[in-house]
Write an enzyme that holds these catalytic residues in place. Structure first.
Site, PDB file in Angstrom:
ATOM      1  N   CYS A   4       0.826  -1.200   0.000  1.00 17.17           N
ATOM      2  CA  CYS A   4       0.000   0.000   0.000  1.00 17.17           C
ATOM      3  C   CYS A   4       0.871   1.264   0.000  1.00 17.17           C
ATOM      4  O   CYS A   4       1.697   1.475   0.901  1.00 17.17           O
ATOM      5  CB  CYS A   4      -0.918  -0.031   1.218  1.00 17.17           C
ATOM      6  SG  CYS A   4      -1.845   1.492   1.421  1.00 17.17           S
ATOM      7  N   CYS A   7       0.414   3.426   3.152  1.00 18.62           N
ATOM      8  CA  CYS A   7       1.134   2.867   4.310  1.00 18.62           C
ATOM      9  C   CYS A   7       2.620   3.208   4.204  1.00 18.62           C
ATOM     10  O   CYS A   7       3.265   3.522   5.215  1.00 18.62           O
ATOM     11  CB  CYS A   7       0.932   1.360   4.400  1.00 18.62           C
ATOM     12  SG  CYS A   7      -0.684   0.884   5.072  1.00 18.62           S
ATOM     13  N   HIS A  46      -4.435   0.900   8.320  1.00 17.88           N
ATOM     14  CA  HIS A  46      -4.846   0.536   6.968  1.00 17.88           C
ATOM     15  C   HIS A  46      -6.293   0.054   6.982  1.00 17.88           C
ATOM     16  O   HIS A  46      -6.597  -1.079   7.363  1.00 17.88           O
ATOM     17  CB  HIS A  46      -3.937  -0.543   6.369  1.00 17.88           C
ATOM     18  CG  HIS A  46      -4.319  -0.872   4.951  1.00 17.88           C
ATOM     19  ND1 HIS A  46      -3.774  -0.230   3.866  1.00 17.88           N
ATOM     20  CD2 HIS A  46      -5.242  -1.723   4.465  1.00 17.88           C
ATOM     21  CE1 HIS A  46      -4.334  -0.696   2.753  1.00 17.88           C
ATOM     22  NE2 HIS A  46      -5.236  -1.613   3.092  1.00 17.88           N
ATOM     23  N   ASN A  85     -13.684   8.740  -2.355  1.00 20.20           N
ATOM     24  CA  ASN A  85     -14.022   7.760  -3.386  1.00 20.20           C
ATOM     25  C   ASN A  85     -14.019   6.379  -2.755  1.00 20.20           C
ATOM     26  O   ASN A  85     -13.078   6.012  -2.046  1.00 20.20           O
ATOM     27  CB  ASN A  85     -13.000   7.832  -4.529  1.00 20.20           C
ATOM     28  CG  ASN A  85     -13.096   9.130  -5.301  1.00 20.20           C
ATOM     29  OD1 ASN A  85     -14.190   9.651  -5.496  1.00 20.20           O
ATOM     30  ND2 ASN A  85     -11.968   9.656  -5.735  1.00 20.20           N
ATOM     31  N   THR A  93      -8.598   4.528  -6.446  1.00 18.26           N
ATOM     32  CA  THR A  93      -7.376   3.888  -6.959  1.00 18.26           C
ATOM     33  C   THR A  93      -6.470   3.398  -5.838  1.00 18.26           C
ATOM     34  O   THR A  93      -5.782   2.402  -5.999  1.00 18.26           O
ATOM     35  CB  THR A  93      -6.591   4.847  -7.869  1.00 18.26           C
ATOM     36  OG1 THR A  93      -6.273   6.029  -7.143  1.00 18.26           O
ATOM     37  CG2 THR A  93      -7.390   5.198  -9.106  1.00 18.26           C
ATOM     38  N   HIS A  96      -6.686   2.470   0.463  1.00 11.46           N
ATOM     39  CA  HIS A  96      -6.455   2.848   1.865  1.00 11.46           C
ATOM     40  C   HIS A  96      -7.258   4.129   2.053  1.00 11.46           C
ATOM     41  O   HIS A  96      -6.996   5.131   1.371  1.00 11.46           O
ATOM     42  CB  HIS A  96      -4.944   3.064   2.089  1.00 11.46           C
ATOM     43  CG  HIS A  96      -4.560   3.438   3.500  1.00 11.46           C
ATOM     44  ND1 HIS A  96      -3.442   2.891   4.122  1.00 11.46           N
ATOM     45  CD2 HIS A  96      -5.099   4.313   4.388  1.00 11.46           C
ATOM     46  CE1 HIS A  96      -3.336   3.418   5.337  1.00 11.46           C
ATOM     47  NE2 HIS A  96      -4.328   4.281   5.520  1.00 11.46           N
ATOM     48  N   HIS A  98      -8.988   7.469   2.333  1.00 14.27           N
ATOM     49  CA  HIS A  98      -8.465   8.842   2.320  1.00 14.27           C
ATOM     50  C   HIS A  98      -9.589   9.786   1.945  1.00 14.27           C
ATOM     51  O   HIS A  98     -10.454   9.450   1.140  1.00 14.27           O
ATOM     52  CB  HIS A  98      -7.292   8.979   1.342  1.00 14.27           C
ATOM     53  CG  HIS A  98      -7.581   8.475  -0.035  1.00 14.27           C
ATOM     54  ND1 HIS A  98      -7.563   7.130  -0.346  1.00 14.27           N
ATOM     55  CD2 HIS A  98      -7.922   9.112  -1.177  1.00 14.27           C
ATOM     56  CE1 HIS A  98      -7.873   6.973  -1.621  1.00 14.27           C
ATOM     57  NE2 HIS A  98      -8.101   8.160  -2.149  1.00 14.27           N
ATOM     58  N   HIS A 100     -10.198  13.433   0.244  1.00 17.65           N
ATOM     59  CA  HIS A 100      -9.633  14.537  -0.516  1.00 17.65           C
ATOM     60  C   HIS A 100     -10.233  15.834   0.013  1.00 17.65           C
ATOM     61  O   HIS A 100     -11.461  15.955   0.117  1.00 17.65           O
ATOM     62  CB  HIS A 100     -10.024  14.440  -1.996  1.00 17.65           C
ATOM     63  CG  HIS A 100      -9.537  13.219  -2.711  1.00 17.65           C
ATOM     64  ND1 HIS A 100      -8.486  13.252  -3.594  1.00 17.65           N
ATOM     65  CD2 HIS A 100      -9.972  11.934  -2.696  1.00 17.65           C
ATOM     66  CE1 HIS A 100      -8.297  12.040  -4.109  1.00 17.65           C
ATOM     67  NE2 HIS A 100      -9.191  11.218  -3.579  1.00 17.65           N
TER      68      HIS A 100
HETATM   69  P1  5GP Z   1      -8.454   7.989  -5.274  1.00 16.18           P
HETATM   70  O1  5GP Z   1      -8.620   7.971  -6.757  1.00 16.18           O
HETATM   71  O2  5GP Z   1      -8.076   6.621  -4.745  1.00 16.18           O
HETATM   72  O3  5GP Z   1      -9.608   8.588  -4.532  1.00 16.18           O
HETATM   73  O4  5GP Z   1      -7.259   8.987  -4.983  1.00 16.18           O
HETATM   74  C1  5GP Z   1      -5.946   8.602  -4.833  1.00 16.18           C
HETATM   75  C2  5GP Z   1      -5.139   9.863  -4.839  1.00 16.18           C
HETATM   76  O5  5GP Z   1      -3.840   9.559  -4.384  1.00 16.18           O
HETATM   77  C3  5GP Z   1      -4.983  10.492  -6.244  1.00 16.18           C
HETATM   78  O6  5GP Z   1      -5.506  11.819  -6.223  1.00 16.18           O
HETATM   79  C4  5GP Z   1      -3.476  10.446  -6.488  1.00 16.18           C
HETATM   80  O7  5GP Z   1      -3.000  11.586  -7.151  1.00 16.18           O
HETATM   81  C5  5GP Z   1      -2.906  10.317  -5.091  1.00 16.18           C
HETATM   82  N1  5GP Z   1      -1.653   9.594  -5.035  1.00 16.18           N
HETATM   83  C6  5GP Z   1      -1.371   8.409  -5.634  1.00 16.18           C
HETATM   84  N2  5GP Z   1      -0.109   8.031  -5.364  1.00 16.18           N
HETATM   85  C7  5GP Z   1       0.404   9.009  -4.570  1.00 16.18           C
HETATM   86  C8  5GP Z   1       1.685   9.188  -3.958  1.00 16.18           C
HETATM   87  O8  5GP Z   1       2.608   8.373  -4.083  1.00 16.18           O
HETATM   88  N3  5GP Z   1       1.862  10.297  -3.209  1.00 16.18           N
HETATM   89  C9  5GP Z   1       0.874  11.226  -3.040  1.00 16.18           C
HETATM   90  N4  5GP Z   1       1.169  12.285  -2.282  1.00 16.18           N
HETATM   91  N5  5GP Z   1      -0.343  11.087  -3.591  1.00 16.18           N
HETATM   92  C10 5GP Z   1      -0.568   9.997  -4.360  1.00 16.18           C
HETATM   93 ZN    ZN Z   2      -2.385   1.228   3.596  1.00 17.02          ZN
END
Ligand code: 5GP
Ligand code: ZN
Length: 112
Positions: A4, A7, A46, A85, A93, A96, A98, A100
């Protein structure tokens, strides 16, 4: 083995720009910002998605962190969008949990 990415950020195995941290929660800048303010608020444990956020103490800590980040980023007065999301249909994507925090500009009404 835990692959992850969040993580790894929490464990300082990969770098990130951390803007808030406490015992339970971390917040760091999204690597691919979609707005002038785009910060991710992440429980250190996680948890796959919001449906697994059952612990009231952790819930409170997450929302406390959201408030702290909104204040420190200066979007508390202007407003911001909070997005979690959840699952494939929402294009989650990183599996874990999160949140935004998006702001720093006028966002559109479009939400899909
Ligand atoms: P999701 O699409 O899962 O809601 O959002 C995942 C978010 O994580 C995306 O906006 C993407 O830009 C961000 N993200 C993915 N990999 C990394 C990373 O290695 N570092 C940071 N700071 N953000 C990441
Ligand atoms: Zn994780």
């Amino acid at each position: 083995m835990n692959d992850c990415i969040f993580c790894k950020i929490i464990n300082r195995e990969i770098p990130s720009t951390i803007v808030y941290e406490d015992d339970l929660v971390i917040a760091f800048e999204d690597i691919s910002a979609q707005a002038p303010v785009h910060t991710l608020v992440v429980p250190k444990k996680h948890i796959k998605n919001v449906l697994e956020l059952e612990d009231p103490q952790l819930m409170a800590a997450v929302f406390n962190a959201i408030r702290k980040v909104a204040n420190s980023k200066g979007v508390d007065e202007s407003g911001f969008r909070l997005i979690a999301n959840t699952g494939d249909a929402a294009c989650q994507t990183v599996k874990h949990l999160h949140f935004h925090i998006l702001g720093g500009k006028q966002l559109t009404e479009k939400m899909d």
